[in-house]
Design a protein around this motif. Structure first.
Motif, PDB file in Angstrom:
ATOM      1  N   GLY A 340       9.886  91.120 -23.061  1.00 47.70           N
ATOM      2  CA  GLY A 340       9.851  92.440 -23.108  1.00 47.70           C
ATOM      3  C   GLY A 340      10.939  92.662 -23.304  1.00 47.70           C
ATOM      4  N   ARG A 341      11.629  92.318 -22.142  1.00 49.49           N
ATOM      5  CA  ARG A 341      13.327  92.792 -22.178  1.00 49.49           C
ATOM      6  C   ARG A 341      14.027  92.132 -22.825  1.00 49.49           C
ATOM      7  NH1 ARG A 341      11.825  93.878 -16.246  1.00 49.49           N
ATOM      8  NH2 ARG A 341      11.387  91.847 -15.934  1.00 49.49           N
ATOM      9  N   LEU A 342      13.318  90.816 -22.808  1.00 51.28           N
ATOM     10  CA  LEU A 342      14.352  89.664 -23.485  1.00 51.28           C
ATOM     11  C   LEU A 342      14.384  90.478 -25.286  1.00 51.28           C
ATOM     12  CD1 LEU A 342      13.297  86.671 -21.945  1.00 51.28           C
ATOM     13  CD2 LEU A 342      15.652  87.197 -21.944  1.00 51.28           C
ATOM     14  N   LEU A 343      13.616  90.295 -25.723  1.00 51.58           N
ATOM     15  CA  LEU A 343      13.660  91.216 -27.030  1.00 51.58           C
ATOM     16  C   LEU A 343      13.522  92.232 -27.427  1.00 51.58           C
ATOM     17  CD1 LEU A 343       9.957  89.027 -28.125  1.00 51.58           C
ATOM     18  CD2 LEU A 343      12.534  88.056 -28.281  1.00 51.58           C
ATOM     19  N   ARG A 344      13.833  93.357 -25.994  1.00 49.91           N
ATOM     20  CA  ARG A 344      14.085  94.614 -26.169  1.00 49.91           C
ATOM     21  C   ARG A 344      13.036  95.835 -27.594  1.00 49.91           C
ATOM     22  NH1 ARG A 344      20.783  94.103 -27.443  1.00 49.91           N
ATOM     23  NH2 ARG A 344      21.052  92.965 -25.816  1.00 49.91           N
ATOM     24  N   THR A 345      12.121  95.335 -26.505  1.00 52.05           N
ATOM     25  CA  THR A 345      11.504  95.922 -27.659  1.00 52.05           C
ATOM     26  C   THR A 345       9.863  96.432 -25.884  1.00 52.05           C
ATOM     27  OG1 THR A 345       8.812  96.043 -28.844  1.00 52.05           O
ATOM     28  CG2 THR A 345       9.722  93.561 -27.589  1.00 52.05           C
ATOM     29  N   GLN A 346       9.312  97.101 -26.475  1.00 51.41           N
ATOM     30  CA  GLN A 346       7.710  97.448 -25.623  1.00 51.41           C
ATOM     31  C   GLN A 346       6.597  97.459 -25.328  1.00 51.41           C
ATOM     32  OE1 GLN A 346       8.147 102.192 -25.523  1.00 51.41           O
ATOM     33  NE2 GLN A 346      10.340 102.166 -24.222  1.00 51.41           N
ATOM     34  N   SER A 347       6.627  96.469 -26.383  1.00 51.36           N
ATOM     35  CA  SER A 347       5.451  95.836 -27.437  1.00 51.36           C
ATOM     36  C   SER A 347       6.002  94.884 -27.518  1.00 51.36           C
ATOM     37  CB  SER A 347       5.045  97.200 -28.711  1.00 51.36           C
ATOM     38  OG  SER A 347       4.654  97.689 -28.244  1.00 51.36           O
ATOM     39  N   PRO A 348       5.912  93.404 -26.372  1.00 56.17           N
ATOM     40  CA  PRO A 348       5.705  92.113 -26.289  1.00 56.17           C
ATOM     41  C   PRO A 348       4.947  91.318 -27.058  1.00 56.17           C
ATOM     42  CG  PRO A 348       5.665  92.804 -24.222  1.00 56.17           C
ATOM     43  CD  PRO A 348       6.297  94.485 -24.926  1.00 56.17           C
ATOM     44  N   PRO A 349       5.679  90.526 -27.545  1.00 62.78           N
ATOM     45  CA  PRO A 349       4.079  89.323 -28.641  1.00 62.78           C
ATOM     46  C   PRO A 349       3.624  89.180 -27.405  1.00 62.78           C
ATOM     47  CG  PRO A 349       6.174  88.564 -29.176  1.00 62.78           C
ATOM     48  CD  PRO A 349       6.039  89.986 -28.326  1.00 62.78           C
ATOM     49  N   LYS A 350       2.503  88.617 -27.346  1.00 63.25           N
ATOM     50  CA  LYS A 350       1.326  88.129 -26.497  1.00 63.25           C
ATOM     51  C   LYS A 350       2.410  86.298 -26.893  1.00 63.25           C
ATOM     52  CE  LYS A 350      -2.492  90.440 -26.263  1.00 63.25           C
ATOM     53  NZ  LYS A 350      -4.268  90.186 -26.009  1.00 63.25           N
ATOM     54  N   GLY A 351       2.503  85.661 -25.776  1.00 64.36           N
ATOM     55  CA  GLY A 351       2.656  84.128 -26.605  1.00 64.36           C
ATOM     56  C   GLY A 351       1.783  82.898 -26.680  1.00 64.36           C
ATOM     57  N   ARG A 352       2.964  82.250 -28.432  1.00 68.05           N
ATOM     58  CA  ARG A 352       1.686  81.246 -29.151  1.00 68.05           C
ATOM     59  C   ARG A 352       1.620  80.142 -28.600  1.00 68.05           C
ATOM     60  NH1 ARG A 352       3.115  83.625 -34.952  1.00 68.05           N
ATOM     61  NH2 ARG A 352       2.564  86.278 -34.852  1.00 68.05           N
ATOM     62  N   PRO A 353       0.752  79.343 -27.957  1.00 69.62           N
ATOM     63  CA  PRO A 353       0.892  78.381 -27.839  1.00 69.62           C
ATOM     64  C   PRO A 353       0.789  77.316 -28.530  1.00 69.62           C
ATOM     65  CG  PRO A 353      -1.666  79.421 -27.096  1.00 69.62           C
ATOM     66  CD  PRO A 353      -0.994  80.296 -28.208  1.00 69.62           C
ATOM     67  N   ASP A 354       1.387  75.804 -28.127  1.00 66.52           N
ATOM     68  CA  ASP A 354       1.416  74.641 -29.890  1.00 66.52           C
ATOM     69  C   ASP A 354       1.448  74.097 -28.731  1.00 66.52           C
ATOM     70  OD1 ASP A 354       1.266  73.497 -31.894  1.00 66.52           O
ATOM     71  OD2 ASP A 354       2.728  75.198 -32.708  1.00 66.52           O
ATOM     72  N   SER A 355       1.719  72.662 -29.608  1.00 65.71           N
ATOM     73  CA  SER A 355       2.044  72.005 -28.985  1.00 65.71           C
ATOM     74  C   SER A 355       2.698  70.637 -29.949  1.00 65.71           C
ATOM     75  CB  SER A 355       0.447  70.895 -27.904  1.00 65.71           C
ATOM     76  OG  SER A 355      -0.511  70.475 -28.149  1.00 65.71           O
ATOM     77  N   ASP A 356       3.152  68.976 -29.312  1.00 64.70           N
ATOM     78  CA  ASP A 356       3.851  67.998 -30.334  1.00 64.70           C
ATOM     79  C   ASP A 356       3.714  67.183 -29.639  1.00 64.70           C
ATOM     80  OD1 ASP A 356       6.048  68.534 -28.798  1.00 64.70           O
ATOM     81  OD2 ASP A 356       6.800  70.045 -30.849  1.00 64.70           O
ATOM     82  N   GLU A 357       4.385  65.888 -30.147  1.00 65.16           N
ATOM     83  CA  GLU A 357       4.978  64.607 -29.835  1.00 65.16           C
ATOM     84  C   GLU A 357       5.291  65.042 -28.090  1.00 65.16           C
ATOM     85  OE1 GLU A 357       7.700  65.275 -32.609  1.00 65.16           O
ATOM     86  OE2 GLU A 357       5.617  65.692 -32.537  1.00 65.16           O
ATOM     87  N   ILE A 358       6.175  66.084 -28.263  1.00 59.23           N
ATOM     88  CA  ILE A 358       6.983  65.971 -27.044  1.00 59.23           C
ATOM     89  C   ILE A 358       6.887  66.780 -26.027  1.00 59.23           C
ATOM     90  CG2 ILE A 358       9.342  67.078 -26.285  1.00 59.23           C
ATOM     91  CD1 ILE A 358      10.319  67.003 -29.182  1.00 59.23           C
ATOM     92  N   TYR A 469      16.340  80.962 -27.315  1.00 56.96           N
ATOM     93  CA  TYR A 469      16.352  82.168 -28.025  1.00 56.96           C
ATOM     94  C   TYR A 469      17.163  83.032 -29.000  1.00 56.96           C
ATOM     95  CZ  TYR A 469      17.557  87.250 -28.044  1.00 56.96           C
ATOM     96  OH  TYR A 469      17.965  88.713 -28.274  1.00 56.96           O
ATOM     97  N   THR A 470      16.581  83.695 -30.122  1.00 56.38           N
ATOM     98  CA  THR A 470      16.907  83.363 -30.779  1.00 56.38           C
ATOM     99  C   THR A 470      16.872  85.001 -32.148  1.00 56.38           C
ATOM    100  OG1 THR A 470      16.334  81.269 -31.847  1.00 56.38           O
ATOM    101  CG2 THR A 470      16.789  82.624 -33.415  1.00 56.38           C
ATOM    102  N   THR A 471      18.458  85.199 -32.922  1.00 58.68           N
ATOM    103  CA  THR A 471      17.856  86.402 -32.930  1.00 58.68           C
ATOM    104  C   THR A 471      18.894  86.047 -34.641  1.00 58.68           C
ATOM    105  OG1 THR A 471      18.742  88.855 -32.891  1.00 58.68           O
ATOM    106  CG2 THR A 471      19.755  87.348 -31.053  1.00 58.68           C
ATOM    107  N   LEU A 472      18.485  87.011 -35.426  1.00 57.56           N
ATOM    108  CA  LEU A 472      18.964  87.329 -36.451  1.00 57.56           C
ATOM    109  C   LEU A 472      19.853  88.207 -36.932  1.00 57.56           C
ATOM    110  CD1 LEU A 472      15.724  85.308 -39.237  1.00 57.56           C
ATOM    111  CD2 LEU A 472      18.185  84.100 -37.972  1.00 57.56           C
ATOM    112  N   GLY A 473      19.846  89.074 -36.076  1.00 56.19           N
ATOM    113  CA  GLY A 473      20.243  90.901 -35.817  1.00 56.19           C
ATOM    114  C   GLY A 473      21.647  90.661 -35.922  1.00 56.19           C
ATOM    115  N   GLU A 474      22.496  91.160 -36.451  1.00 56.97           N
ATOM    116  CA  GLU A 474      23.753  92.029 -35.960  1.00 56.97           C
ATOM    117  C   GLU A 474      24.597  92.552 -35.325  1.00 56.97           C
ATOM    118  OE1 GLU A 474      26.432  90.305 -38.182  1.00 56.97           O
ATOM    119  OE2 GLU A 474      24.228  89.533 -39.018  1.00 56.97           O
ATOM    120  N   LYS A 475      23.708  93.257 -33.759  1.00 56.99           N
ATOM    121  CA  LYS A 475      24.000  93.550 -32.897  1.00 56.99           C
ATOM    122  C   LYS A 475      24.165  93.301 -31.460  1.00 56.99           C
ATOM    123  CE  LYS A 475      22.613  97.812 -29.960  1.00 56.99           C
ATOM    124  NZ  LYS A 475      21.384  99.623 -30.010  1.00 56.99           N
TER     125      LYS A 475
END
Length: 500
Positions: A340-358, A469-475
């Motif tokens: 939540g702190r990193l994404l600057r939101t009070q409603s942080p998303p739950k982690g979405r698990p995944d995997s690949d060959e790495i 960490y990725t963001t498309l925002g301008e701020k």
């Protein structure tokens, strides 16, 4: 230089003192016809022109943030001047003596007076914290007792504004052994609770006449990381003990401490502050392994600097973490509050698990922004938990060589809205400290030339972890994005260590 003039108006008269971060001059402001103090900030030797320019720019930005701190308990900053390729801070001139000098000359203070000094300093710190500033070097030498009775916290020259890198951020730790909070010695950035710990250590000197942890710089660092706070008798004993709890979460709310200090200053008894011994004592041996590295670095730099405030070289999370052999849910490596702190939101998303060959990975996406983490393996290993430390070192080196090879890449992240391949330019791969046992980082710049994604790769024992960490925002600024990735990586390191 024994004398000179800055900005055509400040005449340097004579040096007042020097420390690890620069020299302080008595000066005359000829325009306003008043005496001022001018701090000449020292920049590291051997820097390139660009590095020097970047650090000066950053120092000016920090000074601008400092200038917003208007409080009677904080030394006022009047002006900042850049001359002779370095910054000069013009401050109010204080007349009196430091707490360190006062105790050295007159001995320990009565509890009531020490409580009043502590309360005044704490109010100043709370004002700074309210504006996102940390002091980071609270100690008796930076508490000034003026002739008029004012208690002033000085030397905000290494202060840190929340969310910004500072003049001393990259791979360096600033402070005075015995007054640096343990979490900062462990490589964490610290926060307001770290300043509270340092104030507790300062009050210990005021009340006892000696530091809580004595000896050489190395001995004080070791004691801070491995020993409980020495018992302190008198009405302020429980208050100081609570302020110096080992873990930041165990320290009391500053408002509660302020009330207790004011009560003792008024002649009353201090209220009992609850202290849980389980969370105030130093952590188990896994954390203590950092002590050896800090001691070696601290002693070496102290010998070189010859200053009471000096630079500790942070060479990562120190020492040999034990091998990680039990598979874990990688979505637990960054908790919801941190997301939540990193994404600057009070409603942080739950982690979405995944995997690949790495290897297994987890993403925390929102529209236009997200945090991602992956624990990696090489092609010869079944899973990351089967990696050896040797194979992890090789994988880490190969990853560094791979990313240094390509100047641009195509990437997508459909969950945040990048569904079509985006071309991005890579910034130079650089070494990082303070994350795992070795680390490197780089950024990706979008079509407009601004950073859109920051990446950190680190090795901890037999694990290699990548964080982005990725963001498309301008701020967010480029530096904001870099710092967000670094904080995410540091959070995952703490989670891994706590899991051992």
């Amino acid at each position: 230089m024994s004398a000179g003039r800055l900005a055509g108006r400040y005449s340097l008269l004579r040096p007042l003192g020097a420390g690890g971060m620069g020299k302080v001059w008595l000066a005359r402001d000829e325009m306003l016809d008043r005496d001022v103090a001018v701090k000449e900030l020292t920049l590291p030797e051997g820097m390139s022109d660009k590095e020097r320019h970047d650090l000066v720019t950053r120092a000016v930005r920090e000074a601008q943030a400092m200038a917003r701190l208007r409080h009677p308990g904080i030394v006022a900053l009047h002006d900042v001047v850049v001359e002779q390729e370095r910054p000069w801070l013009v401050m109010e001139l204080l007349r009196g003596r430091t707490l360190a000098d006062t105790v050295r000359e007159f001995g320990p203070m009565p509890p009531g007076y020490a409580a009043r000094v502590g309360a005044d300093v704490l109010e100043a710190l709370m004002a700074a914290h309210a504006q996102g500033m940390q002091h980071r070097d609270v100690k008796p030498g930076n508490v000034f007792l003026t002739e008029s009775g004012r208690v002033v916290l000085t030397d905000f020259g290494i202060a840190r504004q929340e969310g910004q890198a500072t003049l001393t951020e990259q791979g360096l730790m600033i402070g005075s052994p015995g007054f640096i909070a343990p979490e900062r010695l462990e490589g964490e950035p610290g926060g307001p609770a770290s300043d509270l710990w340092s104030l507790g250590a300062t009050l210990h000197v005021a009340l006892r006449g000696v530091p809580a942890y004595e000896g050489s710089a190395a001995q004080r660092i070791r004691a801070t990381l491995t020993q409980p706070v020495p018992d302190l008798q008198g009405p302020l004993g429980p208050v100081v003990t609570a302020m110096m709890a080992y873990r930041p979460a165990a320290r009391p709310d500053p408002r509660v401490v302020l009330q207790a200090l004011r009560q003792v200053a008024a002649g009353g008894p201090a209220p009992q502050l609850p202290v849980n011994a389980e969370v105030t004592a130093p952590r188990a041996a896994g954390r203590r392994r950092r002590a050896t590295l800090w001691i070696a670095a601290g002693a070496a730099v102290l010998a070189a600097a010859g200053a009471t405030t000096f630079v500790l070289l942070d060479r990562g999370d120190a020492g040999a973490a034990g091998a990680f052999t039990v598979p874990m849910d990688v979505c637990t490596l960054i908790d919801q509050q941190e997301v939540g702190r990193l994404l600057r939101t009070q409603s942080p998303p739950k982690g979405r698990p995944d995997s690949d060959e790495i290897g297994p990975k987890c993403g925390w996406p929102l529209p236009g922004t997200g945090v991602g983490l992956q624990v990696q393996k090489d092609s010869d290993t079944v899973d990351p938990w089967s990696m050896t430390e040797s194979s992890a070192r090789t994988l880490f080196q190969n990853q560094q060589r791979y990313w240094a090879k390509y100047d641009s890449i195509d990437w997508t992240w459909p969950e945040i809205g990048v569904k079509k391949s985006m071309r991005a330019a890579r910034t130079p791969v650089r070494q990082l400290s303070g994350v795992g046992e070795e680390a490197f980082g780089f950024e990706l710049k979008g079509p407009t030339g601004r950073v859109v994604s920051a990446h950190v790769y680190y090795r901890l024992a037999n694990l290699v972890v990548s964080v982005e960490y990725t963001t498309l925002g301008e701020k967010p600024t480029d530096e904001d994005i870099r710092q967000a990735a670094l904080k995410a990586a540091q959070a995952s390191v703490r989670a891994l260590r706590d899991a051992q």
